[in-house]
Scaffold this motif. Structure first.
Motif: not given
Length: 846
Positions: A225-251
């Motif tokens: 189900v499309y939920d704009p709040d969940r999509v925005e939260a997904d952006r943070d999940l992706i960013r944290r995933f990259y930061l956890k795996h060494g990508f300090a400059d990820v955006q």
């Protein structure tokens, strides 16, 4: 002056915009009789009012200087009357030097109803709108309510919703307000795309986010189900995933969403700028506090030189350091990490800077939004209280703990200024969710057959944070019930007290010839030593007994002999040359039977009580409990039986699983197992206390399929008897899990290839049972017929052979629950082992 407002007559089914028109007309349709007349009016007459008092209406017109109404006063009064929303029509005239205010009041809502709503209940909609029964009808308010209802449906994924408010006039200036809702189909996410990702495939990143693509089984959940709040939260999940795996400059630059009318769904695209991957070049500590050596914090750092840069480990290091500093008396000390990048070497130099922070105290902790959960259940998750020094690390830890309770949809802790500059107020904003669960489960496995379960559980019992569960299982070969209770804070300490009461019955099947019934009680205490390390201590008391059908417990039935021999016949066949078992010994009580000697001993001994103390030490760094791709899970378990009861033993079991991502979406798993059972005090071990192994150690073998086995019947029938179990086992397995890239991610299928090796050996249970001379002993010849030493001599195989197998598996994270299919082929096996190449297991709750 005249202000005109038209009144709707009959049933109005117009669009929402129509409702705004009369109000706008009232606001602009003002015609003043004359400024002079208005200024000379000295009194106000009110006409047409029924519910609103005349004096209340007059109070909106405030006299100007000199106590007279001027044009400004009349304009202000008129505007104020219109804004109350109480009137459909307001007219202002001058008559005989007086100001006459004629009003037509808005009708009263008699009945408020919703029609066409199936997915959302009336109670939920009523709570969200402002129009209420017995309240005044306001068209702008009705317009806002309709928009609010539409928004609620959009949040649940139905963007084609239509809301038509209808007004039905009733006598005495009353109306019925009906919201006619056309819900429309669910508007799902038709595709999820990633742009700019190079280090990780789109297939892998879909595991990170919560939003899912629509598929044939999407009706069983709401992840698509499309939920704009969940999509925005997904952006943070992706960013944290990259930061956890060494990508300090990820955006994660953007999350673009577009509605596709042809596909009737949303297209979501995440735009990512990965940057380069960094490793930790150095870790240093600086302290601006004269009495503190910064290097004393080194042991609390989770960041290691040479490892991938991990923002999550960095955050936890800061948190643990600040907590330790607080314990040492530096309540206001702050730890600030700094990273200096070396773009050529692709390294980051980490500096932990410790300095004295501002002296700020917590004035108050306000909890908002908990309607069911008791305040103390929330406050006990804080390691700080009113009056303590403000410590951001401890506040973040409390927020994380509250989220982990799984009592709330959202948890957010913010700060507000206190009564002075050195005081802050913590505001805990919560939104509660349902914590009860009623489930009916069904499943099937090749070992237990069909199995059904009904359970009722509550994670937040009576709003006190207590977990309670009652369940009943009934299956083809397994039955029972269980009651569980967990108090997470015993005597206000962070120690969990658990109580379990259970009864289980395992029926005889093609893998075992006997049935067992177990009734037990087990209290336990759980301690969180660290976030990744926990300890559980327990006491167990259980009663266990064996049952056998009569045809498996006698001395006058030789299967395959073609007749039922009498005790006299058995007594007459006591020499090896005319013994049906040939060189396997004389024909006695045990030699004829279908159940093994240890089973009969257990049957003759009646019910056994086991009383034991034990503990389990668990180390867990898995990135995901349900679908791990990285991390380590280690369990060390020991039980000491003999604290009362009928048996004495020490049982130790070790289990370790290590997951790591190899290449792209390929996940490797190494699984190691080992166990030991020993006795003390001169007691003999029972067969039921031994380890029983099969596919749980080496796939490709049946349950209880490997290890020591009774072979007394092998010469007659060509197969072994009951599995006896062993006191030692070990196992090792390597597995490679891979997705099916040609299938949509949402299908949830992945494959596995594996190789297993292991062994179970060293049976130390009873091997003989001399009962000569005893009358009517279960399973033996009456004394009058006993001329030989009966029921003695267990003939069994206990070869310490390494069993190995290779196989393939199909893993399905289905909406019906996790399912797994395995097909394994044994490479090496014992002569008497039992093979089961195909294995299936799974179940669901609905």
């Amino acid at each position: 002056m005249k202000v005109g407002m038209r009144v709707l007559r009959g049933v109005v089914g117009a669009a929402l915009v129509f409702f705004a028109v009369p109000v706008a007309t009232t606001a602009v349709g003002v015609v003043m009789a004359s400024p002079a007349a208005a200024q000379s009016a000295s009194s106000i007459a009110v006409e047409g009012n029924r519910r609103v008092e005349a004096e209340t209406i007059r109070s909106y017109f405030k006299p100007g200087p000199g106590g007279r109404l001027d044009q400004g006063s009349i304009d202000d009064g008129l505007k104020a009357l219109i804004e109350t929303g109480l009137f459909q029509d307001v007219r202002i005239n001058q008559a005989g030097g007086r100001l006459v205010v004629s009003v037509v009041e808005n009708p009263v809502i008699g009945r408020l109803a919703f029609e066409g709503n199936k997915k959302i209940k009336d109670e939920q909609l009523s709570a969200e709108i402002q129009s209420k029964p017995r309240g005044t009808l306001s068209r702008p308010m009705v317009q806002g309510d309709a928009l609010r209802i539409a928004e609620i449906y959009r949040r649940s994924g139905r963007y084609d919703v239509r809301v038509d408010p209808q007004i039905i006039e009733q006598p005495n200036n009353r109306v019925d307000l009906v919201f006619v809702i056309t819900e429309g189909p669910k508007t799902g996410v038709k595709s999820i795309e990633f742009v700019g990702n190079k280090a990780y495939s789109s297939y892998r990143l879909k595991d990170v986010i919560k939003t899912r693509e629509s598929n044939l089984l999407s009706f069983l959940g709401n992840g698509d189900v499309y939920d704009p709040d969940r999509v925005e939260a997904d952006r943070d999940l992706i960013r944290r995933f990259y930061l956890k795996h060494g990508f300090a400059d990820v955006q994660v630059v953007a999350a673009l969403t577009e509605y596709d009318p042809e596909r009737k769904g949303f297209l979501v695209t995440f735009k990512i700028e990965e940057g380069q991957q960094y490793r930790v070049g150095s870790v240093t500590f600086e302290s601006a506090i004269p009495t503190l050596d910064g290097n004393s914090m080194r042991s609390f750092s989770r960041v290691n030189v040479g490892s991938l840069y991990n923002a999550e480990a960095l955050e936890k290091s800061v948190e643990e350091m600040q907590i330790e500093l607080s314990r040492r008396g530096y309540a206001f000390a702050t730890v600030r990490p700094r990273g200096d990048r070396n773009f050529d070497e692709h390294t980051v130099s980490i500096v932990f800077s410790i300095e004295e922070g501002p002296r700020v105290y917590i004035e108050r902790i306000n909890v908002v939004g908990n309607t069911r959960t008791r305040d103390y259940v929330i406050r006990r998750e804080f390691d700080i209280s009113e009056g303590d020094a403000y410590n951001r690390a401890l506040v973040d830890r409390a927020e994380r703990r509250l989220k982990n309770l799984d009592f709330f949809k959202t948890v957010k802790i913010t700060t507000e200024p206190g009564s002075s500059s050195d005081r802050v107020i913590l505001v805990v904003n919560l939104e509660e969710k349902s914590t009860g669960d009623f489930s009916v489960s069904g499943g099937y496995s090749t070992s237990d057959g069909a199995l059904g379960e009904v359970s009722v559980s509550e994670r937040n019992f009576l709003g006190r944070g207590i977990f309670a569960k009652a369940s009943v299982q009934y299956g083809q070969y397994a039955r029972g019930y269980s009651l569980s209770f967990v108090e997470p804070y015993l005597l206000d300490y962070r120690v969990a007290l658990g109580l379990d009461l259970y009864q289980r019955e395992q029926l005889a099947n093609r893998y075992i010839s006997y049935s067992t019934k177990t009734l037990g009680f087990s209290p336990r205490l759980g301690f969180a030593l660290r976030e990744d390390l926990s300890l559980q201590v327990r006491y167990s008391l259980y009663r266990q007994e064996i049952t056998l059908p009569s045809y498996l417990n006698n001395c006058n039935n030789i299967p395959g002999a073609g007749f039922l021999p009498t005790p006299q016949y058995i007594a007459g066949n006591t020499t090896p040359q005319n013994n049906l078992l040939g060189t396997y010994g004389v024909l006695g009580c045990y030699a004829d039977g279908e159940a093994s000697l240890p089973v009969r001993i257990g049957l003759a001994g009646g019910a056994y009580w086991t009383s034991s103390l034990g503990y389990t030490l668990t180390y867990n760094t898995l990135d995901n409990i349900k679908n791990p791709t990285d991390g380590l899970l280690v369990d060390l378990r020991q039980d000491f039986a003999g604290v009362g009861g009928d048996v004495k033993f020490i049982k130790t079991a070790f289990d370790a699983k290590y997951y790591t991502t190899l290449v792209s979406d390929l996940v490797g798993l190494v699984h190691l197992q080992a166990g030991n059972l020993s006795t003390y005090g001169g007691n003999q071990l029972r067969m039921l206390d031994h380890f029983q192994m099969g596919s749980n150690l080496v796939r490709g073998f049946a349950p209880n399929g490997i290890g020591p086995r009774d072979i007394g019947q092998y010469a007659l029938y060509g197969y072994g008897g009951d599995a006896l179990g062993g006191t030692n086992y070990w196992g090792a397995s390597v597995e490679l899990q891979m997705p099916f890239w040609f299938l949509p991610k949402e299908v949830g299928l992945k494959g596995a290839v594996y190789a297993d090796a292991g062994s179970l050996f060293d049976y130390k249970g009873p091997t003989s049972w001399s009962v000569t001379g005893e009358v009517n002993t279960p399973g033996c010849i009456p004394a009058s017929q006993t001329t030989i030493g009966t029921c003695s001599g267990l003939n069994y195989d206990d070869t310490n052979l390494v069993r190995t197998s290779v196989g393939v598996g199909l893993i399905w994270a289905s909406p019906f629950g996790p399912l797994r299919f395995d097909y394994a082929i044994p490479i090496t096996k014992g002569k008497y082992d039992r093979v089961q190449e195909f294995k299936f297991g799974g179940g669901t709750s609905f």
